[in-house]
Design a protein around this motif. Structure first.
Motif, PDB file in Angstrom:
ATOM      1  N   PHE A 278      79.672  77.055  61.915  1.00  0.00           N
ATOM      2  CA  PHE A 278      78.675  76.241  61.227  1.00  0.00           C
ATOM      3  C   PHE A 278      77.619  75.764  62.206  1.00  0.00           C
ATOM      4  O   PHE A 278      77.899  75.436  63.349  1.00  0.00           O
ATOM      5  N   CYS A 279      76.423  75.707  61.678  1.00  0.00           N
ATOM      6  CA  CYS A 279      75.310  75.132  62.385  1.00  0.00           C
ATOM      7  C   CYS A 279      74.839  73.928  61.576  1.00  0.00           C
ATOM      8  O   CYS A 279      74.874  73.950  60.340  1.00  0.00           O
ATOM      9  N   ALA A 280      74.439  72.876  62.251  1.00  0.00           N
ATOM     10  CA  ALA A 280      73.888  71.700  61.574  1.00  0.00           C
ATOM     11  C   ALA A 280      72.621  71.287  62.292  1.00  0.00           C
ATOM     12  O   ALA A 280      72.467  71.546  63.491  1.00  0.00           O
ATOM     13  N   SER A 281      71.723  70.655  61.555  1.00  0.00           N
ATOM     14  CA  SER A 281      70.510  70.160  62.202  1.00  0.00           C
ATOM     15  C   SER A 281      70.255  68.720  61.804  1.00  0.00           C
ATOM     16  O   SER A 281      70.700  68.256  60.746  1.00  0.00           O
ATOM     17  N   SER A 282      69.574  68.016  62.674  1.00  0.00           N
ATOM     18  CA  SER A 282      69.181  66.642  62.396  1.00  0.00           C
ATOM     19  C   SER A 282      67.912  66.355  63.185  1.00  0.00           C
ATOM     20  O   SER A 282      67.484  67.151  64.021  1.00  0.00           O
ATOM     21  N   SER A 283      67.338  65.208  62.903  1.00  0.00           N
ATOM     22  CA  SER A 283      66.182  64.788  63.680  1.00  0.00           C
ATOM     23  C   SER A 283      66.530  63.501  64.403  1.00  0.00           C
ATOM     24  O   SER A 283      67.422  62.764  63.974  1.00  0.00           O
ATOM     25  N   LEU A 284      65.852  63.229  65.481  1.00  0.00           N
ATOM     26  CA  LEU A 284      66.185  62.060  66.292  1.00  0.00           C
ATOM     27  C   LEU A 284      66.019  60.779  65.489  1.00  0.00           C
ATOM     28  O   LEU A 284      66.706  59.798  65.700  1.00  0.00           O
ATOM     29  N   SER A 285      65.094  60.806  64.540  1.00  0.00           N
ATOM     30  CA  SER A 285      64.822  59.603  63.753  1.00  0.00           C
ATOM     31  C   SER A 285      65.770  59.451  62.572  1.00  0.00           C
ATOM     32  O   SER A 285      65.760  58.425  61.899  1.00  0.00           O
ATOM     33  N   ASN A 286      66.586  60.448  62.346  1.00  0.00           N
ATOM     34  CA  ASN A 286      67.465  60.432  61.180  1.00  0.00           C
ATOM     35  C   ASN A 286      68.835  60.911  61.621  1.00  0.00           C
ATOM     36  O   ASN A 286      68.967  62.023  62.097  1.00  0.00           O
ATOM     37  N   THR A 287      69.843  60.084  61.472  1.00  0.00           N
ATOM     38  CA  THR A 287      71.127  60.434  62.053  1.00  0.00           C
ATOM     39  C   THR A 287      71.913  61.458  61.246  1.00  0.00           C
ATOM     40  O   THR A 287      72.812  62.094  61.776  1.00  0.00           O
TER      41      THR A 287
END
Lengths: 114, 112
Positions: free
Chosen positions: B90-99
């Motif tokens: 699995f790959c997951a992504s997030s942004s620094l401003s959103n946990t």
């Protein structure tokens, strides 16, 4: 050494009742805690999260409680529905500067009985 | 809404072969995580990237390598495949401003 633990591998609940899924952690540096729902052969689906500075977060039927002193969090689902049957993973996020690590527990299989 | 895209969805390789798994994060997400989930196991963290730099490393074997490219997509390269590498990745992504980290559907790798 597991930093995030879900000690109950399975839980069965009657439809309409409350489901309580528990999670314990050891690292006091975790910033956020997240709950994911997962069906077989699919990616985990994000449900709800809570910041380490809060003790409760609610979203519809889902509420997460955090007890920092006990290093314990729980997910409450009220009322439980048969469609909630899935594996639920607790995850903890540590972030420091650009370093980010999301650590998962071993999951709890929730079965909601009609 | 765009989600995390992983390709391929299924991959069958022989022992000692090489495999490359790709992950396309949600637009404007700058962090990518890779996980390996064996049969009956919880997802094990492999490696993460933030802004194209390796951010953290988990239980990734030396035979595996990964990188994040300028368009933020990431690739997991696996060499000298072993039977025990058969798993869901699995790959997951997030942004620094959103946990919140959002996951792709996974790549099922079968090594025969």
């Amino acid at each position: 050494d597991q930093q995030v633990k879900q000690n109950s591998p399975s839980l069965s609940v009657q439809e309409g009742r409350i489901s309580i899924l528990n999670c314990d952690y050891t690292n006091s540096m975790f910033d956020y805690f997240l709950w994911y729902k997962k069906y077989p052969a699919e990616g985990p689906t994000f449900l709800i999260s809570i910041s380490s500075i809060k003790d409760k977060n609610e979203d519809g039927r889902f509420t997460v409680f955090l007890n920092k002193s006990a290093k314990h969090l729980s997910l409450h689902i009220v009322p439980s529905q048969p469609g909630d049957s899935a594996v639920y993973f607790c995850a903890a996020l540590f972030s420091s500067g650009s370093a980010r690590q999301l650590t998962f527990g071993s999951g709890t299989q929730l079965t909601v009985l009609p | 809404a765009a989600g995390v895209i992983q390709s391929p969805r299924h991959l069958i390789k022989e022992k000692r072969e090489t495999a490359t798994l790709k992950c396309y994060p949600i637009p404007r997400h700058d962090t990518v995580y890779w996980y390996q989930q064996g049969p009956g196991q919880d997802p094990q963290f492999l490696i993460s990237f933030y802004e194209k730099m390796q951010s953290d490393k988990g239980s990734i074997p030396d035979r595996f390598s990964a990188q994040q490219f300028s368009d933020y997509h990431s690739e997991l390269n696996m060499s000298s495949l072993e039977l025990g590498d058969s798993a869901l990745y699995f790959c997951a992504s997030s942004s620094l401003s959103n946990t919140e980290a959002f996951f792709g559907q996974g790549t099922r790798l079968t090594v025969v």
